[in-house]
Design a protein around this motif. Sequence first.
Motif, PDB file in Angstrom:
ATOM      1  N   LEU A 172       0.858  -1.183   0.000  1.00  0.00           N
ATOM      2  CA  LEU A 172       0.000   0.000   0.000  1.00  0.00           C
ATOM      3  C   LEU A 172       0.888   1.224   0.000  1.00  0.00           C
ATOM      4  N   LEU A 173       0.672   2.114  -0.950  1.00  0.00           N
ATOM      5  CA  LEU A 173       1.569   3.252  -1.070  1.00  0.00           C
ATOM      6  C   LEU A 173       0.853   4.597  -1.024  1.00  0.00           C
ATOM      7  N   ARG A 174      -0.202   4.757  -1.804  1.00  0.00           N
ATOM      8  CA  ARG A 174      -0.848   6.070  -1.924  1.00  0.00           C
ATOM      9  C   ARG A 174      -1.689   6.376  -0.686  1.00  0.00           C
ATOM     10  N   ASP A 175      -1.544   7.599  -0.163  1.00  0.00           N
ATOM     11  CA  ASP A 175      -2.223   7.982   1.076  1.00  0.00           C
ATOM     12  C   ASP A 175      -3.722   7.730   1.054  1.00  0.00           C
ATOM     13  N   GLY A 176      -4.401   8.133   0.016  1.00  0.00           N
ATOM     14  CA  GLY A 176      -5.847   7.943  -0.054  1.00  0.00           C
ATOM     15  C   GLY A 176      -6.234   6.477  -0.035  1.00  0.00           C
ATOM     16  N   VAL A 177      -5.473   5.651  -0.718  1.00  0.00           N
ATOM     17  CA  VAL A 177      -5.743   4.215  -0.757  1.00  0.00           C
ATOM     18  C   VAL A 177      -5.497   3.603   0.619  1.00  0.00           C
ATOM     19  N   VAL A 178      -4.387   3.981   1.238  1.00  0.00           N
ATOM     20  CA  VAL A 178      -4.069   3.470   2.576  1.00  0.00           C
ATOM     21  C   VAL A 178      -5.162   3.864   3.553  1.00  0.00           C
ATOM     22  N   ARG A 179      -5.536   5.112   3.543  1.00  0.00           N
ATOM     23  CA  ARG A 179      -6.587   5.596   4.455  1.00  0.00           C
ATOM     24  C   ARG A 179      -7.884   4.830   4.243  1.00  0.00           C
ATOM     25  N   ASP A 180      -8.304   4.692   2.993  1.00  0.00           N
ATOM     26  CA  ASP A 180      -9.564   4.023   2.714  1.00  0.00           C
ATOM     27  C   ASP A 180      -9.548   2.549   3.114  1.00  0.00           C
ATOM     28  N   MET A 181      -8.430   1.885   2.906  1.00  0.00           N
ATOM     29  CA  MET A 181      -8.343   0.460   3.220  1.00  0.00           C
ATOM     30  C   MET A 181      -8.195   0.196   4.717  1.00  0.00           C
ATOM     31  N   LEU A 182      -7.570   1.119   5.434  1.00  0.00           N
ATOM     32  CA  LEU A 182      -7.255   0.870   6.840  1.00  0.00           C
ATOM     33  C   LEU A 182      -8.096   1.657   7.830  1.00  0.00           C
TER      34      LEU A 182
ATOM     35  N   ARG B 125       6.953  -5.259   7.445  1.00  0.00           N
ATOM     36  CA  ARG B 125       8.146  -4.692   6.819  1.00  0.00           C
ATOM     37  C   ARG B 125       8.032  -3.177   6.888  1.00  0.00           C
ATOM     38  N   GLU B 126       9.102  -2.508   6.526  1.00  0.00           N
ATOM     39  CA  GLU B 126       9.092  -1.038   6.520  1.00  0.00           C
ATOM     40  C   GLU B 126       8.587  -0.476   5.207  1.00  0.00           C
ATOM     41  N   ARG B 127       8.001  -1.315   4.359  1.00  0.00           N
ATOM     42  CA  ARG B 127       7.583  -0.887   3.025  1.00  0.00           C
ATOM     43  C   ARG B 127       6.468   0.149   3.049  1.00  0.00           C
ATOM     44  N   THR B 128       5.562   0.060   3.985  1.00  0.00           N
ATOM     45  CA  THR B 128       4.464   1.022   4.075  1.00  0.00           C
ATOM     46  C   THR B 128       4.817   2.049   5.145  1.00  0.00           C
ATOM     47  N   PRO B 129       5.234   3.245   4.743  1.00  0.00           N
ATOM     48  CA  PRO B 129       5.619   4.256   5.730  1.00  0.00           C
ATOM     49  C   PRO B 129       4.396   4.848   6.434  1.00  0.00           C
ATOM     50  N   PHE B 130       4.573   5.195   7.697  1.00  0.00           N
ATOM     51  CA  PHE B 130       3.499   5.823   8.462  1.00  0.00           C
ATOM     52  C   PHE B 130       3.970   7.179   8.950  1.00  0.00           C
ATOM     53  N   THR B 131       3.677   8.174   8.130  1.00  0.00           N
ATOM     54  CA  THR B 131       4.004   9.553   8.478  1.00  0.00           C
ATOM     55  C   THR B 131       2.985  10.056   9.503  1.00  0.00           C
ATOM     56  N   ALA B 132       3.271  11.206  10.084  1.00  0.00           N
ATOM     57  CA  ALA B 132       2.324  11.814  11.029  1.00  0.00           C
ATOM     58  C   ALA B 132       0.980  12.070  10.352  1.00  0.00           C
ATOM     59  N   GLU B 133       1.012  12.499   9.103  1.00  0.00           N
ATOM     60  CA  GLU B 133      -0.228  12.768   8.373  1.00  0.00           C
ATOM     61  C   GLU B 133      -1.026  11.488   8.148  1.00  0.00           C
ATOM     62  N   ARG B 134      -0.329  10.424   7.798  1.00  0.00           N
ATOM     63  CA  ARG B 134      -1.017   9.146   7.563  1.00  0.00           C
ATOM     64  C   ARG B 134      -1.632   8.634   8.859  1.00  0.00           C
ATOM     65  N   LEU B 135      -0.899   8.707   9.943  1.00  0.00           N
ATOM     66  CA  LEU B 135      -1.438   8.273  11.230  1.00  0.00           C
ATOM     67  C   LEU B 135      -2.646   9.108  11.631  1.00  0.00           C
ATOM     68  N   ALA B 136      -2.571  10.412  11.399  1.00  0.00           N
ATOM     69  CA  ALA B 136      -3.684  11.304  11.746  1.00  0.00           C
ATOM     70  C   ALA B 136      -4.930  11.001  10.923  1.00  0.00           C
ATOM     71  N   SER B 137      -4.765  10.412   9.741  1.00  0.00           N
ATOM     72  CA  SER B 137      -5.917  10.119   8.886  1.00  0.00           C
ATOM     73  C   SER B 137      -6.611   8.818   9.276  1.00  0.00           C
ATOM     74  N   LEU B 138      -6.105   8.130  10.282  1.00  0.00           N
ATOM     75  CA  LEU B 138      -6.681   6.858  10.750  1.00  0.00           C
ATOM     76  C   LEU B 138      -7.195   7.024  12.181  1.00  0.00           C
ATOM     77  N   PRO B 139      -8.370   7.612  12.340  1.00  0.00           N
ATOM     78  CA  PRO B 139      -8.864   7.959  13.672  1.00  0.00           C
ATOM     79  C   PRO B 139      -9.178   6.762  14.563  1.00  0.00           C
ATOM     80  N   ASN B 140      -9.427   5.592  14.002  1.00  0.00           N
ATOM     81  CA  ASN B 140      -9.737   4.416  14.815  1.00  0.00           C
ATOM     82  C   ASN B 140      -8.501   3.689  15.311  1.00  0.00           C
ATOM     83  N   LEU B 141      -7.335   4.053  14.803  1.00  0.00           N
ATOM     84  CA  LEU B 141      -6.093   3.360  15.119  1.00  0.00           C
ATOM     85  C   LEU B 141      -5.718   3.555  16.590  1.00  0.00           C
ATOM     86  N   LYS B 142      -5.443   2.433  17.259  1.00  0.00           N
ATOM     87  CA  LYS B 142      -5.053   2.460  18.659  1.00  0.00           C
ATOM     88  C   LYS B 142      -3.657   1.889  18.879  1.00  0.00           C
ATOM     89  N   LEU B 143      -3.229   0.985  17.999  1.00  0.00           N
ATOM     90  CA  LEU B 143      -1.925   0.331  18.160  1.00  0.00           C
ATOM     91  C   LEU B 143      -1.326   0.025  16.807  1.00  0.00           C
TER      92      LEU B 143
END
Length: 75
Positions: A37-47, A57-75
């Motif tokens: 998963l690479l594109r921010d919109g795709v990652v957000r929609d899928m996760l 793996r480190e293939r899918t980076p989690f920037t501050a913006e990406r983490l902020a776009s996942l409001p249900n994420l706890k861990l």
Amino acid sequence: MPVQVAVLDDNQGVAHGFGPWDTLAPAAEVTYFHDHLLRDGVVRDMLEEYEVIVAMRERTPFTAERLASLPNLKL
């Protein structure tokens, strides 16, 4: 309702055999993502529904913006 767990970048389809994932049921439901998963919109929609993300793996980076776009994420 079970906790939603996403296992990312399991491109070889081996993650299920590396841990006792089945013991998490019925408290958790595990989904394995085999494609990168690479594109921010795709990652957000899928996760967006997942509360837990396991990065194999480190293939899918989690920037501050990406983490902020996942409001249900706890861990």
